[in-house]
Each structure stands twice: as structure tokens, then as C-alpha cells.
Motif scaffolding. Structure first.
Motif, PDB file in Angstrom:
ATOM      1  N   THR A  18       0.982  -1.609   0.225  1.00  0.00           N
ATOM      2  CA  THR A  18      -0.068  -0.045   0.045  1.00  0.00           C
ATOM      3  C   THR A  18       0.624   1.238   0.483  1.00  0.00           C
ATOM      4  O   THR A  18       0.443   2.442  -0.654  1.00  0.00           O
ATOM      5  CB  THR A  18      -1.336  -0.215   1.108  1.00  0.00           C
ATOM      6  N   GLY A  19       2.586   1.696   0.445  1.00  0.00           N
ATOM      7  CA  GLY A  19       2.619   2.396   0.595  1.00  0.00           C
ATOM      8  C   GLY A  19       3.027   3.007  -0.980  1.00  0.00           C
ATOM      9  O   GLY A  19       2.700   4.511  -0.893  1.00  0.00           O
ATOM     10  N   THR A  20       3.974   1.993  -1.562  1.00  0.00           N
ATOM     11  CA  THR A  20       4.492   2.867  -3.109  1.00  0.00           C
ATOM     12  C   THR A  20       2.904   2.740  -3.242  1.00  0.00           C
ATOM     13  O   THR A  20       3.311   3.732  -4.366  1.00  0.00           O
ATOM     14  CB  THR A  20       5.313   1.453  -3.259  1.00  0.00           C
ATOM     15  N   GLN A  21       1.747   1.770  -3.872  1.00  0.00           N
ATOM     16  CA  GLN A  21       0.492   1.892  -4.419  1.00  0.00           C
ATOM     17  C   GLN A  21      -0.006   2.773  -4.649  1.00  0.00           C
ATOM     18  O   GLN A  21      -0.379   3.668  -5.428  1.00  0.00           O
ATOM     19  CB  GLN A  21       0.225   0.304  -4.909  1.00  0.00           C
ATOM     20  N   THR A  22      -0.015   3.927  -3.174  1.00  0.00           N
ATOM     21  CA  THR A  22      -1.002   5.030  -2.715  1.00  0.00           C
ATOM     22  C   THR A  22      -0.205   5.826  -3.415  1.00  0.00           C
ATOM     23  O   THR A  22      -0.929   7.079  -4.206  1.00  0.00           O
ATOM     24  CB  THR A  22      -1.067   5.138  -1.106  1.00  0.00           C
ATOM     25  N   ALA A  23       1.592   5.656  -3.478  1.00  0.00           N
ATOM     26  CA  ALA A  23       2.403   6.928  -4.139  1.00  0.00           C
ATOM     27  C   ALA A  23       1.884   6.894  -5.975  1.00  0.00           C
ATOM     28  O   ALA A  23       1.316   7.513  -6.106  1.00  0.00           O
ATOM     29  CB  ALA A  23       3.885   7.122  -3.872  1.00  0.00           C
ATOM     30  N   ARG A  24       1.806   5.587  -6.526  1.00  0.00           N
ATOM     31  CA  ARG A  24       1.569   5.616  -7.562  1.00  0.00           C
ATOM     32  C   ARG A  24       0.392   6.019  -7.809  1.00  0.00           C
ATOM     33  O   ARG A  24       0.394   6.437  -9.009  1.00  0.00           O
ATOM     34  CB  ARG A  24       1.490   4.040  -8.156  1.00  0.00           C
ATOM     35  N   ARG A  25      -0.662   5.383  -6.923  1.00  0.00           N
ATOM     36  CA  ARG A  25      -2.357   6.283  -7.465  1.00  0.00           C
ATOM     37  C   ARG A  25      -2.593   7.636  -7.213  1.00  0.00           C
ATOM     38  O   ARG A  25      -2.958   8.106  -8.242  1.00  0.00           O
ATOM     39  CB  ARG A  25      -2.954   5.815  -6.789  1.00  0.00           C
ATOM     40  N   ALA A  26      -1.615   8.373  -6.581  1.00  0.00           N
ATOM     41  CA  ALA A  26      -1.356   9.400  -6.139  1.00  0.00           C
ATOM     42  C   ALA A  26      -0.873  10.221  -7.509  1.00  0.00           C
ATOM     43  O   ALA A  26      -1.676  11.842  -7.698  1.00  0.00           O
ATOM     44  CB  ALA A  26      -0.507  10.400  -5.258  1.00  0.00           C
ATOM     45  N   ILE A  27      -0.106   9.830  -7.739  1.00  0.00           N
ATOM     46  CA  ILE A  27       1.079  10.359  -9.068  1.00  0.00           C
ATOM     47  C   ILE A  27      -0.234  10.036 -10.613  1.00  0.00           C
ATOM     48  O   ILE A  27       0.133  10.757 -11.158  1.00  0.00           O
ATOM     49  CB  ILE A  27       2.170   9.737  -9.857  1.00  0.00           C
ATOM     50  N   ASP A  30      -3.235  10.121 -10.970  1.00  0.00           N
ATOM     51  CA  ASP A  30      -4.301  10.396 -10.581  1.00  0.00           C
ATOM     52  C   ASP A  30      -4.118  12.015 -10.330  1.00  0.00           C
ATOM     53  O   ASP A  30      -4.834  12.843 -10.626  1.00  0.00           O
ATOM     54  CB  ASP A  30      -5.087  10.632  -9.355  1.00  0.00           C
ATOM     55  N   GLY A  31      -3.316  12.407 -11.072  1.00  0.00           N
ATOM     56  CA  GLY A  31      -2.674  14.260 -11.166  1.00  0.00           C
ATOM     57  C   GLY A  31      -1.960  14.804  -9.981  1.00  0.00           C
ATOM     58  O   GLY A  31      -2.506  16.019  -9.875  1.00  0.00           O
ATOM     59  N   LEU A  32      -2.210  13.914  -9.176  1.00  0.00           N
ATOM     60  CA  LEU A  32      -2.367  15.383  -7.489  1.00  0.00           C
ATOM     61  C   LEU A  32      -1.166  16.335  -7.077  1.00  0.00           C
ATOM     62  O   LEU A  32      -1.495  16.883  -7.051  1.00  0.00           O
ATOM     63  CB  LEU A  32      -1.789  14.175  -6.364  1.00  0.00           C
ATOM     64  N   ILE A  33       0.033  15.635  -8.110  1.00  0.00           N
ATOM     65  CA  ILE A  33       1.876  16.330  -8.373  1.00  0.00           C
ATOM     66  C   ILE A  33       1.789  17.026  -9.515  1.00  0.00           C
ATOM     67  O   ILE A  33       2.772  17.619  -9.888  1.00  0.00           O
ATOM     68  CB  ILE A  33       2.677  15.333  -7.775  1.00  0.00           C
ATOM     69  N   GLY A  34       0.455  16.964 -10.217  1.00  0.00           N
ATOM     70  CA  GLY A  34       0.697  17.391 -11.887  1.00  0.00           C
ATOM     71  C   GLY A  34       2.004  16.206 -12.749  1.00  0.00           C
ATOM     72  O   GLY A  34       2.492  15.470 -12.232  1.00  0.00           O
ATOM     73  N   ARG A  35       3.020  17.084 -13.704  1.00  0.00           N
ATOM     74  CA  ARG A  35       4.177  16.466 -14.338  1.00  0.00           C
ATOM     75  C   ARG A  35       4.920  16.045 -13.213  1.00  0.00           C
ATOM     76  O   ARG A  35       5.174  16.708 -12.751  1.00  0.00           O
ATOM     77  CB  ARG A  35       4.094  17.076 -15.411  1.00  0.00           C
ATOM     78  N   PRO A  36       5.335  14.542 -12.927  1.00  0.00           N
ATOM     79  CA  PRO A  36       6.586  14.253 -12.419  1.00  0.00           C
ATOM     80  C   PRO A  36       7.982  14.999 -12.664  1.00  0.00           C
ATOM     81  O   PRO A  36       7.748  15.245 -14.291  1.00  0.00           O
ATOM     82  CB  PRO A  36       6.869  12.772 -12.205  1.00  0.00           C
ATOM     83  N   ILE A  37       8.885  15.442 -11.688  1.00  0.00           N
ATOM     84  CA  ILE A  37      10.211  16.568 -12.214  1.00  0.00           C
ATOM     85  C   ILE A  37      11.506  15.676 -11.793  1.00  0.00           C
ATOM     86  O   ILE A  37      11.978  15.410 -12.880  1.00  0.00           O
ATOM     87  CB  ILE A  37       9.649  17.658 -12.180  1.00  0.00           C
TER      88      ILE A  37
END
Length: 374
Positions: free
Chosen positions: A132-141, A143-150
Motif C-alpha cells: 500500500t505504501g508505494t502503490q498509494t503513491a503511484r495512485r496519487a501520481i 491521479d495527477g495530484l502532483i502534476g507532471r513528475p519532474i
């Protein structure tokens, strides 16, 4: 793998320290059944089997020849990973191994080629990325919660495993070191979050030529160091994102987050990729505080062995999420960071892999999907 297997029968080769973590998980997974164990130290295999009704202690050769064993779980030391995997493949068995996939990318390529020719499946740790740790972060990415990853940072600092491991020799020879030992957790997580890597730049050093074993029957024994024990690298992802990785057996400690992901409109703190769970924190552009995101994806209460369950549940012809392609790519990335460290040049990564499919929120008991989609 043919039709999906209702129960995948497992034979373990290697009964060292890590086996206890798998043995605590396997009985709870209804897709898997342990039937045999083997070790070069026959007494050690017999001791493991004695506590497991219905599990037989075999020699390695006997386990490879055993028709009841469908998949070999390879828990040997890294130097033996390829040899054991190739023997299992030659016997027509699927393989799931501890990380790294092999001691070198060249050996790992041989394993994948043999598996493809034999029509068997290769999986490889770490399966922590399915939690759930990595996958919740994956879901956030996603879903666009941080925009385009830099960019991302990944940090692992400790004074070395000889403090607690009774036989730490393999950590301090080529094929060991902090990058090849702990790096698979971090690189696999970064690829899961940001996609494959196209090139790397690295630097490395080692501080001490000797280490003293701190526990077990060899406590006080001094062992030599012949590999890099502090490694820094920059991973250039195909997406354009840049990941900075620092792995050390020379430092005392760090307060840095294990992994941070930064995007145009937000930043994420990702929990330790050596764990299955942990809080994911988000700070949005314009906010003054971090917020903890609710668990939204991954295997709930995961532990070592869920990668085997995921492999057994994978559709015919599909690559497991903790599969050989990801493990090979991660190994080439790490090996290339070390190559760059010694040549002073940017190194292009020849391999690539699909970003593994996201894991919906799944409770392992009955593999119930709680949220999201498969």
C-alpha cells in the motif's frame, strides 16, 4: 504459464535468514502451497521442514527433479541466483527469486532468454512495491495530484549490515554493496512510480577495507571489503524525470525521506520501499503543510511472498508486476551506475520495461478487491 493456476506448488532452494519472512506469508495465500525445501546444508533444510507438516526436505537436485514442484523460490545468495534459476528453468519450472535477479546483468539476460525459450515465467523480489505504501503513491501520481513528475530523490544510509547479519561476507564483494543489496527496493519503486530509465550518471567510493562481524558465532571476525560501499547516481527516466539515488553502508543515519517525488504542482513523501506499508504525504502547490493521503491502492497487510501470489494470479502470457523484465531493467540500471562511477561517463541503458500495472486496493484474504480496478 498456461491456464491460471488455482494453487501453485512451491519448492524453496536456500534456507537462510530470509526464509522466515516467506514462511510467515505463504500459509495465508490460497494460491500457493509449499511442498519442499532444499539447501546445500541438508541439516538446515531438514530443520525447516520439521516445523512444516507436509513439506519435504530434499537435496537441490531432488527438488529440481520433483514433478510436484511447479515453481522454485530461489532464496540463495546473489552469486548463486543465476545458477539455481537456470537449473529450475531447465527442469521446466517457473522461478521467483530474491533480489537481484542475478549477480550481473549478463547472467540475468541468460536467465530471461532461457525462460522465454522454455515457456516458463520469471518473477523477482522486491515485491514490497506491490504494497500500500508505494502503490498509494503511484495512485496519487496517476491521479495527477502532483502534476507532471519532474524529479525524485531516494536515500538509504546505514553503517553496514555486518552489525546484525551473522554471515555478511557477500555484502562486501562485487555483486554486493549498498546499491546492489538495497538499491533494488529503491530502483524498482522509482520505475514503478516514474517509468523506465534511459541513462545514468554515477559516483562511488568505499571508506574501509575491512569490516567486523557484530553478531552470531563469527562475532569479532574481520572480513575484507572489495566493493563500493557508498554510491550516488542520477537516473534519467524515459519520461524526462530525474531521480537522484544515494545508497551507503558508510554513513551513520539520515533524517531524509526514503523517497520523495516532486511534480509541477505538488510533492510526495513515499514510505520506505523496503516496507509494504507506510504513510504517503502530499504537499500541494500553495499549501503550507503536508497532508497524509488515505490508503488507496496495493495489497493490504502485504509481506514478502505476495509477489508469488501476484505471479500465480497473472493472466496467461502477461508479465507479473514483480517480474523478470523489471528486475532485469533495475539490475542493468544499478550496474550502469557503478560503471559510470568508474568511467566518469554517462551510460545509456540498453533495456527497457513496461511500467508495471498499478495494483488496486486488495485485501489478501481471498484476494478481495476493495477499490480501483484490476
Amino acid at each position: 504459464m498456461g491456464q491460471p493456476l488455482n494453487i501453485l506448488t512451491i519448492g524453496i532452494v536456500g534456507c537462510g535468514n530470509i526464509i522466515a519472512q516467506y514462511l510467515s506469508t505463504l500459509p495465508s495465500l490460497d494460491t500457493l502451497r509449499l511442498v519442499a525445501v532444499a539447501d546445500l546444508d541438508v541439516a538446515r533444510a531438514q530443520a525447516v521442514a520439521a516445523d512444516l507438516p507436509g513439506v519435504r526436505a530434499l537435496s537441490v537436485a531432488e527438488l529440481m527433479d520433483d514433478d510436484e514442484v511447479q515453481l522454485v523460490l530461489n532464496l540463495t545468495i546473489p552469486a548463486a541466483h543465476a545458477q539455481v534459476a537456470l537449473a529450475a528453468i531447465a527442469a521446466g519450472k517457473h522461478v521467483y527469486g530474491e533480489k537481484p535477479l542475478a549477480a550481473t546483468a549478463e547472467e540475468a539476460a541468460t536467465v530471461l532468454a532461457a525462460a522465454a525459450a522454455a515457456g516458463v515465467t520469471v518473477g523477482c523480489a522486491p515485491d514490497t512495491v506491490l504494497g500500500t505504501g508505494t502503490q498509494t503513491a503511484r495512485r496519487a501520481i496517476d491521479d495527477g495530484l502532483i502534476g507532471r513528475p519532474i524529479s525524485a530523490t531516494a536515500t538509504m544510509m546505514c553503517p553496514g549490515h555486518e552489525r546484525w547479519h551473522p554471515n555478511p561476507d557477500f555484502y562486501y564483494v562485487p555483486g554486493g554493496g549498498p546499491l546492489l543489496d538495497m538499491g533494488p527496493y529503491y530502483v524498482s519503486s522509482l520505475v514503478t512510480l516514474l517509468g523506465p530509465v534511459k541513462s545514468v550518471i554515477g559516483a562511488a567510493s568505499h571508506t574501509r577495507d575491512e569490516r567486523t562481524i557484530g553478531s552470531g558465532p563469527r562475532a569479532g571476525e574481520v572480513i575484507p571489503v572489495s566493493t563500493d560501499t557508498h554510491v550516488s547516481g542520477v537516473l534519467i527516466h524515459e519520461s524526462g524525470a530525474l531521480s537522484t539515488v544515494i545508497m551507503s553502508f558508510d554513513a551513520v543515519a539520515t533524517q531524509a525521506a526514503n523517497i520523495e517525488i516532486h511534480g509541477e504542482t505538488g510533492s510526495l513523501i513515499v514510505p520506505d520501499p523496503n516496507r509494504f506499508d507506510g504513510e504517503v504525504q502530499l504537499r500541494r502547490l500553495g499549501d503550507s503543510e503536508w497532508e497524509t493521503l488515505p490508503v488507496s491502492a496495493g495489497y493490504v497487510d502485504g509481506s514478502r511472498g505476495i509477489g508469488l501470489h501476484d505471479l500465480a494470479s497473472t493472466a496467461p502470457g502477461a508479465e507479473p508486476r514483480a517480474g523478470g523484465a523489471l528486475a532485469y531493467h533495475a539490475l542493468e540500471v544499478m550496474e550502469s551506475v557503478l560503471k559510470s562511477a568508474h568511467t566518469g561517463q554517462l551510460v545509456a541503458i540498453a533495456s527497457t520495461c513496461e511500467r508495471p500495472a498499478a495494483v488496486p486496493l486488495i485485501r489478501l484474504a481471498g484476494a478481495e478487491i476493495l477499490a480501483g480496478s484490476a
